[in-house]
Design a protein around this motif. Sequence first.
Motif, PDB file in Angstrom:
ATOM      1  N   GLY A 157       0.797  -1.238  -0.071  1.00 28.12           N
ATOM      2  CA  GLY A 157       0.040   0.126   0.046  1.00 28.12           C
ATOM      3  C   GLY A 157       0.804   1.231   0.059  1.00 28.12           C
ATOM      4  O   GLY A 157       0.240   2.425   0.046  1.00 28.12           O
ATOM      5  N   ARG A 158       2.190   1.195  -0.197  1.00 29.98           N
ATOM      6  CA  ARG A 158       3.193   2.337  -0.130  1.00 29.98           C
ATOM      7  C   ARG A 158       2.828   3.299   1.233  1.00 29.98           C
ATOM      8  O   ARG A 158       3.027   4.460   1.357  1.00 29.98           O
ATOM      9  CB  ARG A 158       2.812   3.204  -1.247  1.00 29.98           C
ATOM     10  N   ARG A 159       2.521   2.479   2.106  1.00 28.49           N
ATOM     11  CA  ARG A 159       2.449   3.031   3.610  1.00 28.49           C
ATOM     12  C   ARG A 159       3.651   2.791   4.460  1.00 28.49           C
ATOM     13  O   ARG A 159       3.636   3.543   5.564  1.00 28.49           O
ATOM     14  CB  ARG A 159       1.148   2.452   4.207  1.00 28.49           C
ATOM     15  N   ALA A 160       4.702   1.793   3.962  1.00 25.96           N
ATOM     16  CA  ALA A 160       5.771   1.812   4.712  1.00 25.96           C
ATOM     17  C   ALA A 160       6.979   2.868   4.487  1.00 25.96           C
ATOM     18  O   ALA A 160       7.027   3.436   3.681  1.00 25.96           O
ATOM     19  CB  ALA A 160       6.459   0.512   4.280  1.00 25.96           C
ATOM     20  N   LEU A 161       7.528   3.382   5.777  1.00 25.59           N
ATOM     21  CA  LEU A 161       8.269   4.277   5.831  1.00 25.59           C
ATOM     22  C   LEU A 161       9.636   3.674   5.395  1.00 25.59           C
ATOM     23  O   LEU A 161      10.172   2.780   6.241  1.00 25.59           O
ATOM     24  CB  LEU A 161       8.274   5.266   7.132  1.00 25.59           C
ATOM     25  N   ILE A 162      10.403   4.267   4.399  1.00 27.78           N
ATOM     26  CA  ILE A 162      11.626   3.667   4.130  1.00 27.78           C
ATOM     27  C   ILE A 162      12.736   4.475   4.633  1.00 27.78           C
ATOM     28  O   ILE A 162      12.863   5.695   4.413  1.00 27.78           O
ATOM     29  CB  ILE A 162      11.915   3.635   2.574  1.00 27.78           C
ATOM     30  N   GLY A 163      13.688   3.904   5.312  1.00 31.52           N
ATOM     31  CA  GLY A 163      14.901   4.576   5.925  1.00 31.52           C
ATOM     32  C   GLY A 163      16.088   4.211   5.269  1.00 31.52           C
ATOM     33  O   GLY A 163      16.233   3.077   4.834  1.00 31.52           O
ATOM     34  N   ILE A 164      16.842   5.183   4.656  1.00 28.79           N
ATOM     35  CA  ILE A 164      17.951   4.758   4.067  1.00 28.79           C
ATOM     36  C   ILE A 164      19.297   5.522   4.832  1.00 28.79           C
ATOM     37  O   ILE A 164      19.383   6.872   4.903  1.00 28.79           O
ATOM     38  CB  ILE A 164      17.927   5.468   2.579  1.00 28.79           C
ATOM     39  N   VAL A 165      20.244   4.973   5.214  1.00 30.20           N
ATOM     40  CA  VAL A 165      21.747   5.351   5.896  1.00 30.20           C
ATOM     41  C   VAL A 165      22.576   5.341   5.139  1.00 30.20           C
ATOM     42  O   VAL A 165      22.871   4.646   4.258  1.00 30.20           O
ATOM     43  CB  VAL A 165      21.624   4.066   7.090  1.00 30.20           C
ATOM     44  N   GLY A 166      22.915   6.489   4.885  1.00 28.36           N
ATOM     45  CA  GLY A 166      24.114   6.757   3.879  1.00 28.36           C
ATOM     46  C   GLY A 166      23.617   7.531   2.630  1.00 28.36           C
ATOM     47  O   GLY A 166      22.940   6.828   1.844  1.00 28.36           O
ATOM     48  N   LEU A 167      23.660   8.968   2.406  1.00 23.74           N
ATOM     49  CA  LEU A 167      22.822   9.606   1.434  1.00 23.74           C
ATOM     50  C   LEU A 167      23.966  10.015   0.402  1.00 23.74           C
ATOM     51  O   LEU A 167      23.974  11.011   0.081  1.00 23.74           O
ATOM     52  CB  LEU A 167      22.339  10.729   1.910  1.00 23.74           C
ATOM     53  N   GLY A 168      24.723   9.134  -0.013  1.00 20.82           N
ATOM     54  CA  GLY A 168      25.690   9.397  -0.883  1.00 20.82           C
ATOM     55  C   GLY A 168      25.419   8.844  -2.363  1.00 20.82           C
ATOM     56  O   GLY A 168      24.378   9.050  -2.883  1.00 20.82           O
ATOM     57  N   VAL A 219      25.061   6.100  -3.779  1.00 22.62           N
ATOM     58  CA  VAL A 219      24.082   4.940  -3.753  1.00 22.62           C
ATOM     59  C   VAL A 219      23.095   5.211  -3.090  1.00 22.62           C
ATOM     60  O   VAL A 219      21.754   5.279  -3.478  1.00 22.62           O
ATOM     61  CB  VAL A 219      24.862   3.562  -3.067  1.00 22.62           C
ATOM     62  N   GLY A 220      22.875   5.838  -1.894  1.00 22.07           N
ATOM     63  CA  GLY A 220      21.787   6.204  -0.875  1.00 22.07           C
ATOM     64  C   GLY A 220      20.643   7.270  -1.332  1.00 22.07           C
ATOM     65  O   GLY A 220      19.564   7.074  -1.634  1.00 22.07           O
ATOM     66  N   LEU A 221      21.367   8.478  -2.139  1.00 25.12           N
ATOM     67  CA  LEU A 221      20.477   9.444  -2.701  1.00 25.12           C
ATOM     68  C   LEU A 221      19.826   8.974  -3.736  1.00 25.12           C
ATOM     69  O   LEU A 221      18.468   9.115  -3.774  1.00 25.12           O
ATOM     70  CB  LEU A 221      21.146  10.785  -2.622  1.00 25.12           C
ATOM     71  N   PRO A 222      20.167   8.274  -4.621  1.00 27.72           N
ATOM     72  CA  PRO A 222      19.496   7.754  -5.791  1.00 27.72           C
ATOM     73  C   PRO A 222      18.471   6.632  -5.400  1.00 27.72           C
ATOM     74  O   PRO A 222      17.192   6.752  -5.938  1.00 27.72           O
ATOM     75  CB  PRO A 222      20.481   7.201  -6.672  1.00 27.72           C
ATOM     76  N   LEU A 223      18.764   6.163  -4.346  1.00 29.15           N
ATOM     77  CA  LEU A 223      17.828   4.918  -3.968  1.00 29.15           C
ATOM     78  C   LEU A 223      16.743   5.848  -3.129  1.00 29.15           C
ATOM     79  O   LEU A 223      15.405   5.187  -3.398  1.00 29.15           O
ATOM     80  CB  LEU A 223      18.559   3.863  -3.158  1.00 29.15           C
ATOM     81  N   ALA A 224      16.934   6.809  -2.655  1.00 25.09           N
ATOM     82  CA  ALA A 224      15.789   7.381  -1.809  1.00 25.09           C
ATOM     83  C   ALA A 224      14.832   7.990  -2.707  1.00 25.09           C
ATOM     84  O   ALA A 224      13.834   7.935  -2.488  1.00 25.09           O
ATOM     85  CB  ALA A 224      16.414   8.609  -0.892  1.00 25.09           C
ATOM     86  N   LEU A 225      15.434   8.567  -3.942  1.00 23.86           N
ATOM     87  CA  LEU A 225      14.508   9.466  -4.916  1.00 23.86           C
ATOM     88  C   LEU A 225      13.870   8.351  -5.647  1.00 23.86           C
ATOM     89  O   LEU A 225      12.806   8.621  -6.087  1.00 23.86           O
ATOM     90  CB  LEU A 225      15.365  10.258  -5.845  1.00 23.86           C
ATOM     91  N   ALA A 226      14.540   7.193  -5.890  1.00 26.99           N
ATOM     92  CA  ALA A 226      13.662   5.904  -6.487  1.00 26.99           C
ATOM     93  C   ALA A 226      12.373   5.393  -5.550  1.00 26.99           C
ATOM     94  O   ALA A 226      11.419   5.336  -6.260  1.00 26.99           O
ATOM     95  CB  ALA A 226      14.515   4.688  -6.730  1.00 26.99           C
ATOM     96  N   ALA A 227      12.603   5.378  -4.487  1.00 27.59           N
ATOM     97  CA  ALA A 227      11.607   5.254  -3.554  1.00 27.59           C
ATOM     98  C   ALA A 227      10.478   6.103  -3.333  1.00 27.59           C
ATOM     99  O   ALA A 227       9.111   5.801  -3.483  1.00 27.59           O
ATOM    100  CB  ALA A 227      12.358   4.875  -1.944  1.00 27.59           C
ATOM    101  N   VAL A 228      10.992   7.449  -3.415  1.00 24.26           N
ATOM    102  CA  VAL A 228       9.882   8.515  -3.416  1.00 24.26           C
ATOM    103  C   VAL A 228       9.213   8.469  -4.866  1.00 24.26           C
ATOM    104  O   VAL A 228       7.868   8.512  -4.583  1.00 24.26           O
ATOM    105  CB  VAL A 228      10.433   9.722  -3.301  1.00 24.26           C
ATOM    106  N   ARG A 229       9.803   8.224  -5.944  1.00 23.06           N
ATOM    107  CA  ARG A 229       8.865   7.973  -6.932  1.00 23.06           C
ATOM    108  C   ARG A 229       8.195   6.960  -7.135  1.00 23.06           C
ATOM    109  O   ARG A 229       7.098   6.840  -7.991  1.00 23.06           O
ATOM    110  CB  ARG A 229      10.019   7.828  -8.390  1.00 23.06           C
TER     111      ARG A 229
END
Length: 450
Positions: free
Chosen positions: A21-32, A34-44
């Motif tokens: 349901g896309r209700r899970a909060l995703i935590g990403i440790v390390g916003l370099g 690897v982490g920042l593109p992954l974070a934006l992919a999760a947001v999309r």
Amino acid sequence: MAPDTERAEGVADVLADKLAGRRALIGIVGLGYVGLPLALAAVRAGFPVLGFDTNPERVAALNRGEGAFHHIPGEALGAALRAGAFAATGDLARLDEPDAVLICVPTPLTRHREPDLSYVEATAGAVAERLRPGQLVVLESTTYPGTTAEVMRPRLEAGGLRVGRDVFLAYSPEREDPGNPDFATSQIPKVVGADDPASRRLAGALYGALTVETVPVSTAATAEAVKLTENIFRSVNIALVNELKLVYDAMGIDVWEVIAAAATKPFGFMPFYPGPGLGGHCIPIDPFYLAWKAREFDVPARFVELAGEVNTRMPHHVVERLAAAIDRTGRPVSGARILVLGLAYKRNIEDTRESPSLRLMRLIEARGATALYHDPLVPVLPATREHPELAGRRSQPLTAETLAGADAVLIATDHDGVDYALVARHARLVVDTRNVMARNGLAGPTIVKA
């Protein structure tokens, strides 16, 4: 059904429902990288994301909508912030908030070329302090087979929670290729491995929502081995062409011409290209992770170790070629001014991690010369663990005056957008490790391939 199995399935079903349901909060440790593109992919993909980073300046910049990398559109970060879908924090006490915690921290080598898992261990400890039932933890950092089971799991279970029953643990290797316009994070299939069915199912559900395809494998160690295999394949083949370059140079044969002709064969050949050495966080490091782990099983990894040795020696070869070329102009290397063109480890990005350019600068100055640099994407040299003495140096403007004032220009990184014709017109001597001058139709007695 056994009570533990029934409990595990019940807890897993709750998280699976949140993920669906896309209700899970995703935590990403390390916003370099690897982490920042992954974070934006999760947001999309529709998930809210909480990013963690220990650098307070980076956290503040990201929360202002700044700090995205050259190859990541800044508007994507701004849109995520405006929508309230992304926030960055340095407060690791908030690690109990995410439903899934994805760990994207560095795994460098020590000075003795042994694995340094201090960042993974510290992050695992921080997660364990706040771990709650129902959370999924996924390690993405490149490492040796067995890290998830031998390093991550004991720390997560130290407080009494059990992996596969109360919490879930998986390994999914990052496959980022910064600056590659054809393969963004969501377009790259994701390998997922875990040591229990519930963890594997949940990790597959998460990454299935983020990427074009998931590739499940039987264990976390298998997934760890997949990542090493991918990069060792590249390391060995790059070492092969680097060695062929040395052999063909001695024979008066242009290795670039050989590779271009061989690449016309429609089967049985894949072109790899020589260079001044390997950079980035994966290819220079991963072979040593496997070779180190192989020693535990008393199994030699000769090809892997040899490739690492060949690639590690390439900066020395380049500086020898540079010195010989300068000597032919009638000047000694000592006292010369060398302009290193390109400081990032690969073209069109600003990443200087493990960049051979840094080692080239140090080797040049060890010979009594002065090493300057120009890189349009690296205006100021950041601090690095291996080359702290270079931190703070600034990129020189690429002008006719700068080029003419250098005894030699050493092309180490072939960024697009650089005026190589200007270099050819004004440089006294060009030593090209990337064949970029020939690719731009530029040749002459002052251009030397290395």
